[in-house]
Design a protein around this motif. Sequence first.
Motif, mmCIF file in Angstrom:
data_model
loop_
_atom_site.group_PDB
_atom_site.id
_atom_site.type_symbol
_atom_site.label_atom_id
_atom_site.label_comp_id
_atom_site.label_asym_id
_atom_site.label_seq_id
_atom_site.Cartn_x
_atom_site.Cartn_y
_atom_site.Cartn_z
ATOM 1 N N PRO A 1 -5.359 -1.075 5.444
ATOM 2 C CA PRO A 1 -4.327 -0.223 6.052
ATOM 3 C C PRO A 1 -3.583 -0.906 7.193
ATOM 4 N N ALA A 2 -4.266 -1.760 7.962
ATOM 5 C CA ALA A 2 -3.611 -2.420 9.092
ATOM 6 C C ALA A 2 -2.494 -3.341 8.622
ATOM 7 N N TYR A 3 -2.664 -3.974 7.464
ATOM 8 C CA TYR A 3 -1.643 -4.863 6.910
ATOM 9 C C TYR A 3 -0.667 -4.122 5.995
ATOM 10 N N GLY A 4 -1.029 -2.897 5.588
ATOM 11 C CA GLY A 4 -0.194 -2.177 4.637
ATOM 12 C C GLY A 4 -0.205 -2.806 3.261
ATOM 13 N N VAL A 5 -1.355 -3.387 2.880
ATOM 14 C CA VAL A 5 -1.450 -4.156 1.638
ATOM 15 C C VAL A 5 -2.572 -3.601 0.772
ATOM 16 N N ARG A 6 -2.344 -3.612 -0.533
ATOM 17 C CA ARG A 6 -3.391 -3.293 -1.510
ATOM 18 C C ARG A 6 -3.699 -4.554 -2.307
ATOM 19 N N TYR A 7 -4.948 -5.028 -2.198
ATOM 20 C CA TYR A 7 -5.384 -6.216 -2.919
ATOM 21 C C TYR A 7 -5.916 -5.808 -4.296
ATOM 22 N N THR A 8 -5.565 -6.570 -5.316
ATOM 23 C CA THR A 8 -6.185 -6.402 -6.631
ATOM 24 C C THR A 8 -7.124 -7.585 -6.842
ATOM 25 N N VAL A 9 -8.413 -7.255 -6.973
ATOM 26 C CA VAL A 9 -9.477 -8.261 -7.061
ATOM 27 C C VAL A 9 -10.132 -8.149 -8.434
ATOM 28 N N SER A 10 -10.578 -9.255 -8.971
ATOM 29 C CA SER A 10 -11.259 -9.233 -10.262
ATOM 30 C C SER A 10 -12.456 -8.286 -10.214
ATOM 31 N N LYS A 11 -12.606 -7.488 -11.265
ATOM 32 C CA LYS A 11 -13.742 -6.570 -11.337
ATOM 33 C C LYS A 11 -15.072 -7.311 -11.316
ATOM 34 N N ALA A 12 -15.051 -8.581 -11.710
ATOM 35 C CA ALA A 12 -16.281 -9.374 -11.700
ATOM 36 C C ALA A 12 -16.855 -9.507 -10.299
ATOM 37 N N GLU A 13 -16.028 -9.250 -9.270
ATOM 38 C CA GLU A 13 -16.492 -9.373 -7.890
ATOM 39 C C GLU A 13 -17.129 -8.084 -7.368
ATOM 40 N N ARG B 1 0.848 -1.192 0.000
ATOM 41 C CA ARG B 1 0.000 0.000 0.000
ATOM 42 C C ARG B 1 0.884 1.242 0.000
ATOM 43 N N PRO B 2 0.602 2.206 -0.885
ATOM 44 C CA PRO B 2 1.433 3.407 -0.908
ATOM 45 C C PRO B 2 1.469 4.116 0.440
ATOM 46 N N ALA B 3 2.624 4.605 0.791
ATOM 47 C CA ALA B 3 2.778 5.248 2.094
ATOM 48 C C ALA B 3 1.926 6.500 2.224
ATOM 49 N N ASP B 4 1.604 7.145 1.098
ATOM 50 C CA ASP B 4 0.818 8.375 1.140
ATOM 51 C C ASP B 4 -0.666 8.126 0.863
ATOM 52 N N ALA B 5 -1.138 6.882 0.975
ATOM 53 C CA ALA B 5 -2.536 6.565 0.661
ATOM 54 C C ALA B 5 -3.503 7.258 1.608
ATOM 55 N N GLY B 6 -3.109 7.417 2.864
ATOM 56 C CA GLY B 6 -3.961 8.122 3.825
ATOM 57 C C GLY B 6 -5.342 7.520 3.934
ATOM 58 N N ASP B 7 -6.366 8.385 3.858
ATOM 59 C CA ASP B 7 -7.760 7.938 3.967
ATOM 60 C C ASP B 7 -8.428 7.853 2.605
ATOM 61 N N ALA B 8 -7.652 7.708 1.560
ATOM 62 C CA ALA B 8 -8.232 7.642 0.216
ATOM 63 C C ALA B 8 -9.146 6.433 0.086
ATOM 64 N N GLY B 9 -10.208 6.612 -0.706
ATOM 65 C CA GLY B 9 -11.086 5.501 -0.995
ATOM 66 C C GLY B 9 -12.351 5.481 -0.152
ATOM 67 N N GLU B 10 -13.212 4.512 -0.461
ATOM 68 C CA GLU B 10 -14.499 4.354 0.221
ATOM 69 C C GLU B 10 -14.343 3.365 1.371
ATOM 70 N N PRO B 11 -14.746 3.759 2.584
ATOM 71 C CA PRO B 11 -14.535 2.868 3.735
ATOM 72 C C PRO B 11 -15.478 1.666 3.726
ATOM 73 N N VAL B 12 -14.937 0.541 4.140
ATOM 74 C CA VAL B 12 -15.707 -0.696 4.332
ATOM 75 C C VAL B 12 -15.347 -1.218 5.714
#
Length: 299
Positions: free
Chosen positions: A256-268, A220-231
């Motif tokens: 954010p807790a893991y510092g990871v960005r998952y790429t998931v199929s758009k079909a999901e 996850r980019p270090a400057d991601a901050g609070d970007a995006g829609e919360p789930v």
Amino acid sequence: MKRSHLNIALAVAVAGLGALLWFSREQDEVFPPLTPLAQDAITSIRIDHPEQPPIRLQKQDGRWRLVEPVEAPADEFEVASLVNLATLDIKRSLAVGDVDLAELKLDPPRYRITLNDIELAFGDTEPIEHRRYVRSGEQVALVLDPPSAALDADYSDLVAKALLPDGAEIRRIELPGLTVTREAEGGTWTSPEQPDAEPARIETLVQAWQKVRAMWNAKRPADAGDAGEPVRILLADGELNLRIVEREPQLKIDNPAYGVRYTVSKAELDKLTKLPEPTPSPTPTPSPTATPSTTATAQ
């Protein structure tokens, strides 16, 4: 000497030379594996790259977990690439005193991997067959270069591809514009925004979150901050706070807790963010039209 006799003599000489080379050739030396460890005996792994925080994994109750630099479930397939190092075949072995460690990039090494208490120092690759120099104790071994990205300094590949832990019991999911909840295990699923939604439709969305897996992970980019829609996903034993950061061309979700960005199929995407459409009620079959009696009443 007749020509035929000369040919026979030459043939015998060539055959004799071939036999001599065959029987005098150096036999390939057989080496023990890179370490004496059995794969199922490994319970801890540490990865050290220069000027990077260490990566540590531990086997707990038969499952691998990352414990440093973050705590997270580990991807068993990627961890297997590390465990397999213990039994790598050695193609050639040299004594430490017989090589220039600095020239082989072993002093200092490019990186170190410690399996239990056995440290393996990884150096350069040799230019002909591209085998890797690995120091273990007082030997330098040449082994097939391990291909896995699990060996690099980015730990995100080692985080499990499943977004939720195995066996997670979901109690509540809060999505942009949609919340689903149930009070206790076995209770009925409801949605404040869609109070008439059938529990089975909500259950479909919940199961989608329980089963979803990333195609790949990235840091996850270090400057991601609070970007995006919360789930927010409330579990029986904790909660996950995720963020949907991209919907096109693939679905990307941050943890954010893991510092990871998952790429998931758009079909999901729709399966994870919307309730499925209601199943249409079957169209009733019209009753056959009554046929008037043609039997005349006898007068």
